[in-house]
Design a protein around this motif. Sequence first.
Motif, PDB file in Angstrom:
ATOM      1  N   ALA A  51     -22.455 102.912   6.183  1.00 38.49           N
ATOM      2  CA  ALA A  51     -21.243 102.099   6.051  1.00 38.49           C
ATOM      3  C   ALA A  51     -20.302 102.327   7.231  1.00 38.49           C
ATOM      4  O   ALA A  51     -20.288 103.404   7.834  1.00 38.49           O
ATOM      5  N   PRO A  52     -19.509 101.327   7.599  1.00 36.27           N
ATOM      6  CA  PRO A  52     -18.582 101.476   8.729  1.00 36.27           C
ATOM      7  C   PRO A  52     -17.496 102.516   8.428  1.00 36.27           C
ATOM      8  O   PRO A  52     -17.111 102.705   7.268  1.00 36.27           O
ATOM      9  N   LEU A  53     -16.998 103.150   9.489  1.00 33.85           N
ATOM     10  CA  LEU A  53     -15.942 104.142   9.337  1.00 33.85           C
ATOM     11  C   LEU A  53     -14.595 103.484   9.058  1.00 33.85           C
ATOM     12  O   LEU A  53     -13.696 104.115   8.507  1.00 33.85           O
ATOM     13  N   HIS A  54     -14.457 102.238   9.466  1.00 34.99           N
ATOM     14  CA  HIS A  54     -13.232 101.475   9.241  1.00 34.99           C
ATOM     15  C   HIS A  54     -13.645 100.103   8.704  1.00 34.99           C
ATOM     16  O   HIS A  54     -14.614  99.517   9.197  1.00 34.99           O
ATOM     17  N   PRO A  55     -12.944  99.571   7.704  1.00 36.60           N
ATOM     18  CA  PRO A  55     -13.372  98.289   7.099  1.00 36.60           C
ATOM     19  C   PRO A  55     -13.215  97.072   8.003  1.00 36.60           C
ATOM     20  O   PRO A  55     -13.809  96.026   7.732  1.00 36.60           O
ATOM     21  N   LEU A  56     -12.440  97.185   9.099  1.00 38.12           N
ATOM     22  CA  LEU A  56     -12.135  96.021   9.915  1.00 38.12           C
ATOM     23  C   LEU A  56     -12.644  96.112  11.349  1.00 38.12           C
ATOM     24  O   LEU A  56     -12.531  95.144  12.109  1.00 38.12           O
ATOM     25  N   ILE A  57     -13.225  97.251  11.735  1.00 33.18           N
ATOM     26  CA  ILE A  57     -13.746  97.375  13.089  1.00 33.18           C
ATOM     27  C   ILE A  57     -14.869  98.406  13.100  1.00 33.18           C
ATOM     28  O   ILE A  57     -14.781  99.443  12.421  1.00 33.18           O
ATOM     29  N   SER A  58     -15.926  98.121  13.850  1.00 33.52           N
ATOM     30  CA  SER A  58     -17.030  99.074  13.939  1.00 33.52           C
ATOM     31  C   SER A  58     -17.864  98.813  15.178  1.00 33.52           C
ATOM     32  O   SER A  58     -17.826  97.722  15.754  1.00 33.52           O
ATOM     33  N   ILE A  59     -18.602  99.838  15.584  1.00 35.95           N
ATOM     34  CA  ILE A  59     -19.563  99.711  16.672  1.00 35.95           C
ATOM     35  C   ILE A  59     -20.943  99.991  16.097  1.00 35.95           C
ATOM     36  O   ILE A  59     -21.158 101.005  15.432  1.00 35.95           O
ATOM     37  N   ILE A  60     -21.869  99.074  16.335  1.00 40.92           N
ATOM     38  CA  ILE A  60     -23.242  99.237  15.859  1.00 40.92           C
ATOM     39  C   ILE A  60     -24.142  99.574  17.036  1.00 40.92           C
ATOM     40  O   ILE A  60     -24.160  98.855  18.048  1.00 40.92           O
ATOM     41  N   ASP A  61     -24.860 100.684  16.913  1.00 43.04           N
ATOM     42  CA  ASP A  61     -25.837 101.089  17.925  1.00 43.04           C
ATOM     43  C   ASP A  61     -27.156 100.415  17.591  1.00 43.04           C
ATOM     44  O   ASP A  61     -27.731 100.633  16.526  1.00 43.04           O
ATOM     45  N   TYR A  62     -27.671  99.565  18.501  1.00 45.40           N
ATOM     46  CA  TYR A  62     -28.905  98.829  18.219  1.00 45.40           C
ATOM     47  C   TYR A  62     -30.078  99.765  17.949  1.00 45.40           C
ATOM     48  O   TYR A  62     -30.995  99.429  17.195  1.00 45.40           O
ATOM     49  N   GLY A  63     -30.054 100.953  18.564  1.00 40.29           N
ATOM     50  CA  GLY A  63     -31.151 101.897  18.385  1.00 40.29           C
ATOM     51  C   GLY A  63     -31.231 102.474  16.988  1.00 40.29           C
ATOM     52  O   GLY A  63     -32.275 103.011  16.594  1.00 40.29           O
ATOM     53  N   GLU A  64     -30.158 102.368  16.221  1.00 38.68           N
ATOM     54  CA  GLU A  64     -30.120 102.933  14.867  1.00 38.68           C
ATOM     55  C   GLU A  64     -30.418 101.888  13.793  1.00 38.68           C
ATOM     56  O   GLU A  64     -30.565 102.241  12.618  1.00 38.68           O
ATOM     57  N   THR A  65     -30.493 100.631  14.156  1.00 39.70           N
ATOM     58  CA  THR A  65     -30.681  99.579  13.144  1.00 39.70           C
ATOM     59  C   THR A  65     -32.125  99.528  12.656  1.00 39.70           C
ATOM     60  O   THR A  65     -33.068  99.818  13.398  1.00 39.70           O
ATOM     61  N   ARG A  66     -32.275  99.146  11.395  1.00 38.64           N
ATOM     62  CA  ARG A  66     -33.585  98.998  10.779  1.00 38.64           C
ATOM     63  C   ARG A  66     -33.556  97.761   9.894  1.00 38.64           C
ATOM     64  O   ARG A  66     -32.978  97.768   8.808  1.00 38.64           O
ATOM     65  N   PHE A  67     -34.127  96.665  10.381  1.00 36.96           N
ATOM     66  CA  PHE A  67     -34.100  95.438   9.591  1.00 36.96           C
ATOM     67  C   PHE A  67     -35.293  94.570   9.960  1.00 36.96           C
ATOM     68  O   PHE A  67     -35.908  94.729  11.010  1.00 36.96           O
ATOM     69  N   ASP A  68     -35.611  93.627   9.092  1.00 36.76           N
ATOM     70  CA  ASP A  68     -36.696  92.683   9.310  1.00 36.76           C
ATOM     71  C   ASP A  68     -36.121  91.422   9.958  1.00 36.76           C
ATOM     72  O   ASP A  68     -35.323  90.718   9.346  1.00 36.76           O
ATOM     73  N   PRO A  69     -36.491  91.106  11.207  1.00 37.12           N
ATOM     74  CA  PRO A  69     -35.941  89.939  11.897  1.00 37.12           C
ATOM     75  C   PRO A  69     -36.148  88.620  11.144  1.00 37.12           C
ATOM     76  O   PRO A  69     -35.369  87.679  11.313  1.00 37.12           O
ATOM     77  N   LYS A  70     -37.185  88.560  10.287  1.00 33.79           N
ATOM     78  CA  LYS A  70     -37.449  87.330   9.550  1.00 33.79           C
ATOM     79  C   LYS A  70     -36.287  86.962   8.628  1.00 33.79           C
ATOM     80  O   LYS A  70     -36.109  85.794   8.279  1.00 33.79           O
ATOM     81  N   ILE A  71     -35.533  87.974   8.224  1.00 28.58           N
ATOM     82  CA  ILE A  71     -34.386  87.725   7.343  1.00 28.58           C
ATOM     83  C   ILE A  71     -33.390  86.784   8.022  1.00 28.58           C
ATOM     84  O   ILE A  71     -32.726  85.975   7.374  1.00 28.58           O
ATOM     85  N   PHE A  72     -33.309  86.883   9.345  1.00 22.74           N
ATOM     86  CA  PHE A  72     -32.294  86.134  10.086  1.00 22.74           C
ATOM     87  C   PHE A  72     -32.879  84.979  10.892  1.00 22.74           C
ATOM     88  O   PHE A  72     -32.276  84.519  11.852  1.00 22.74           O
ATOM     89  N   GLU A  73     -34.057  84.501  10.510  1.00 19.48           N
ATOM     90  CA  GLU A  73     -34.718  83.461  11.315  1.00 19.48           C
ATOM     91  C   GLU A  73     -33.959  82.145  11.316  1.00 19.48           C
ATOM     92  O   GLU A  73     -34.149  81.299  12.199  1.00 19.48           O
ATOM     93  N   ASN A  74     -33.065  81.942  10.341  1.00 22.38           N
ATOM     94  CA  ASN A  74     -32.237  80.743  10.310  1.00 22.38           C
ATOM     95  C   ASN A  74     -30.851  80.971  10.901  1.00 22.38           C
ATOM     96  O   ASN A  74     -29.975  80.124  10.798  1.00 22.38           O
TER      97      ASN A  74
END
Length: 304
Positions: free
Chosen positions: A24-47
């Motif tokens: 979860a983000p450290l602040h509800p309104l701003i965050s930095i996401i490190d691409y190297g830490e993400t784990r997701f299935d790209p098919k979820i976002f194909e649209n």
Amino acid sequence: MKNTTSPVHFRSLSALHEAMGISAPLHPLISIIDYGETRFDPKIFENGTKSDFYKISFKTKFNGKIRYGQGYYDFENGGMSFVSPGQVLRMDNEEADYSGMSLHIHPDFIRPYSLLKKIKEYSFFSYSAAEALYLSEKEKKTIKDVFDNIQNELNERIDQFSQDVIISQIELLLTYSNRFYNRQFITRKYVNTNLLSKMEDLLNEYFDNEKGVNALPTVEYLASQLNLTPRYLSDMLRHHTGQNAQQHIHHKLIEKAKEYLSESQFSVSETAYQLGFEHPQSFSKLFKKKTELTPNEYKQSLKK
């Protein structure tokens, strides 16, 4: 998360982090996401995806060459892209193999500050992925330092000064981005000169139609023909010529109007219709604004 025919809409940073498979983000309104830490299935976002916050992506390394029109990006080892709330992103619009991070800012975070109004003045938030900002190694380090400063502030205990400090860093990030985009317009002079030539050809072809034109050419039309966004086209033109795209259209239109008016068989009304004006009065008003003469006064001046 189930796949739908509509873009996935992220209304909160918490939902975005969950979809990316990170904590979860450290602040509800701003965050930095490190691409190297993400784990997701790209098919979820194909649209596609869209969110309710600003996104500033900083990609530190790409795998493979990326084309820009008929040429290549200036620097292939790092770049930035900017997205406004509500814009739809698609995975195939971006390079799939990269590393880096992205800063996500909800408008509510900057609402008490002048930045809320100022951020809308940065036209690169309307650029496409193909018009990304590509960075030299020195520029990349500068941007990385600002991202680190924001992350460090988020990692510390939130206090009454935290928001002010982070806002100042966001403003610094945008100022650097503006500076580096201006540098990019210079280093891509060869590519941009080709674009200028193509635009001139488009306008000449448009106005040289023997049957006349149905309507005046728009900035959107020129940009689409050049595979650019309207904002990027105008910014590029303004940097190299001092005039935006609309001014270029008007300049070419007045040139063609003078050509028609110099031919005695064309009346002012016929010239207006030939150029795509629905009402001759609108043509006369624009002509006088650009030349300080009415079309009839210009015709009379040719007889002297």
